[in-house]
Write an enzyme that holds these catalytic residues in place. Structure first.
Site, PDB file in Angstrom:
ATOM      1  N   ASP A   9       0.793  -1.252   0.000  1.00 60.23           N
ATOM      2  CA  ASP A   9       0.000   0.000   0.000  1.00 60.23           C
ATOM      3  C   ASP A   9       0.819   1.293   0.000  1.00 60.23           C
ATOM      4  OD1 ASP A   9      -1.930  -1.948   0.184  1.00 60.23           O
ATOM      5  OD2 ASP A   9      -2.749  -1.298   2.097  1.00 60.23           O
ATOM      6  N   GLU A  60      -4.604  -0.835  -1.372  1.00 61.03           N
ATOM      7  CA  GLU A  60      -5.917  -0.915  -0.715  1.00 61.03           C
ATOM      8  C   GLU A  60      -6.846   0.017  -1.467  1.00 61.03           C
ATOM      9  OE1 GLU A  60      -6.099  -0.102   3.511  1.00 61.03           O
ATOM     10  OE2 GLU A  60      -8.295  -0.070   3.480  1.00 61.03           O
ATOM     11  N   LYS A 101      -6.662  -4.680  -3.223  1.00 56.35           N
ATOM     12  CA  LYS A 101      -7.269  -5.449  -2.124  1.00 56.35           C
ATOM     13  C   LYS A 101      -8.296  -4.577  -1.403  1.00 56.35           C
ATOM     14  CE  LYS A 101      -3.527  -4.456   1.188  1.00 56.35           C
ATOM     15  NZ  LYS A 101      -4.273  -3.619   2.122  1.00 56.35           N
ATOM     16  N   LYS A 116      -7.743  -5.048   4.702  1.00 59.28           N
ATOM     17  CA  LYS A 116      -6.437  -4.674   5.241  1.00 59.28           C
ATOM     18  C   LYS A 116      -5.413  -5.763   4.921  1.00 59.28           C
ATOM     19  CE  LYS A 116      -8.314  -0.980   6.954  1.00 59.28           C
ATOM     20  NZ  LYS A 116      -8.224   0.259   6.149  1.00 59.28           N
ATOM     21  N   VAL A 126       3.158   0.268   4.229  1.00 61.71           N
ATOM     22  CA  VAL A 126       2.393   0.975   5.265  1.00 61.71           C
ATOM     23  C   VAL A 126       0.975   0.414   5.360  1.00 61.71           C
ATOM     24  CG1 VAL A 126       3.731   3.066   4.914  1.00 61.71           C
ATOM     25  CG2 VAL A 126       1.628   2.780   3.606  1.00 61.71           C
ATOM     26  N   THR A 127       0.349   0.642   6.541  1.00 61.56           N
ATOM     27  CA  THR A 127       0.996   1.055   7.764  1.00 61.56           C
ATOM     28  C   THR A 127       1.352  -0.198   8.563  1.00 61.56           C
ATOM     29  OG1 THR A 127      -1.109   1.249   8.989  1.00 61.56           O
ATOM     30  CG2 THR A 127      -0.292   3.215   7.886  1.00 61.56           C
ATOM     31  N   CYS A 186      -2.231  -2.682   7.665  1.00 64.01           N
ATOM     32  CA  CYS A 186      -2.193  -3.606   6.517  1.00 64.01           C
ATOM     33  C   CYS A 186      -0.956  -4.489   6.502  1.00 64.01           C
ATOM     34  CB  CYS A 186      -2.339  -2.818   5.228  1.00 64.01           C
ATOM     35  SG  CYS A 186      -3.999  -2.129   5.059  1.00 64.01           S
ATOM     36  N   GLN A 239       7.752 -13.732  21.615  1.00 62.93           N
ATOM     37  CA  GLN A 239       7.402 -15.141  21.852  1.00 62.93           C
ATOM     38  C   GLN A 239       8.063 -16.062  20.827  1.00 62.93           C
ATOM     39  OE1 GLN A 239       3.100 -15.526  23.280  1.00 62.93           O
ATOM     40  NE2 GLN A 239       3.031 -13.635  22.089  1.00 62.93           N
TER      41      GLN A 239
HETATM   42  C1  C5J Z   1      -3.157   0.431   5.514  1.00 55.89           C
HETATM   43  C2  C5J Z   1      -4.903   1.631   6.660  1.00 55.89           C
HETATM   44  N1  C5J Z   1      -2.644   0.274   4.307  1.00 55.89           N
HETATM   45  N2  C5J Z   1      -4.100   2.023   7.632  1.00 55.89           N
HETATM   46  N3  C5J Z   1      -4.427   0.924   5.595  1.00 55.89           N
HETATM   47  O1  C5J Z   1      -2.497   0.187   6.510  1.00 55.89           O
HETATM   48  O2  C5J Z   1      -6.080   1.907   6.676  1.00 55.89           O
END
Ligand code: C5J
Length: 225
Positions: free
Chosen positions: A25, A73, A130, A133, A158-159, A163, A203
């Site tokens: 993204d 996205e 897509k 997320k 990102v972020t 996503c 973990q």
């Molecule tokens: C992504 C969002 N790409 N933060 N989307 O992380 O809405």
């Protein structure tokens, strides 16, 4: 085989012949003023700062012959893949599908949904739109990875906590070894990024590994950092 000895929580061994880079993204809607991210009140300059590092990682992957897969996205122009539960959250003044300075917010084909020009995909690279997320949901990503014989994934974009982390978790559950390039991912919220990075490698690597771009590039060139 290749190895990143400094990866956390422990050395990341991978075969470049069965590894792909997924760039999540890196779109104008998240990185530039006037897009979806900014409409939610976020400071997009934090995300702009990683562009050169993401570019370096993409170049290292291309040089090593790894498939580079880009995601965006975004939603269909008729919003048929946008559940009301998603549309009705976020900014009440500028919702997904509304007209904004870079076209309709988060809509496929609009300028804002494009990947930023600095990281433009090569014509042969896979670009996946897509609606969620995670990059596996409602996309052919799993089919592409199976066709390419991919078993390990390197992540950037990102972020971090939305996503990127969602897609890493989806990939982890599907049996991929997942490595996050810690300096090639960013969040609007530094504390969220820090927490996501820690969660991923906590973990014993419950979601995967983390490493820095220079270490990954060195390993892809055939050396050890
Ligand atoms: C992504 C969002 N790409 N933060 N989307 O992380 O809405």
């Amino acid at each position: 085989m290749a190895c990143i000895p400094g990866a956390l929580p422990f050395a990341f061994d991978f075969d470049p012949a069965s590894t792909a880079l997924i760039v999540i993204d890196m779109q104008r809607d998240f990185v530039e003023p006037g897009g979806f991210g900014a409409s939610l009140g976020n400071d997009v300059t934090r995300l702009q700062a990683i562009i050169p590092t993401v570019a370096a990682l993409i170049q290292a992957a291309r040089n090593a012959g790894l498939p580079v897969i880009h995601t965006r996205e975004c939603h269909k122009p008729d919003l048929s893949d946008l559940p009301p539960a998603k549309r009705d959250r976020g900014s009440p003044s500028l919702r997904i599908g509304d007209p904004g300075p870079m076209g309709r917010i988060l809509i496929a084909g609009e300028p804002g949904a494009d990947i930023i020009p600095e990281l433009a995909p090569l014509p042969a690279e896979i670009v996946l739109d897509k609606p969620g997320k995670g990059a596996f949901y409602a996309t052919p990503l799993a089919d592409h990875l199976a066709r390419l014989g991919v078993r390990s994934l390197i992540f950037a974009g990102v972020t971090t906590e939305v996503c990127v982390q969602t897609t890493m978790r989806e990939a982890n559950d599907r049996g991929f070894a997942c490595l996050l390039a810690e300096d090639a991912t960013e969040s609007y919220f530094p504390a969220f990024k820090a927490a996501a990075v820690k969660m991923i490698r906590a973990q014993g690597g419950i979601v995967g590994w983390t490493a820095f771009t220079a270490e990954i590039a060195t390993a892809l060139k055939g050396g050890a950092e």
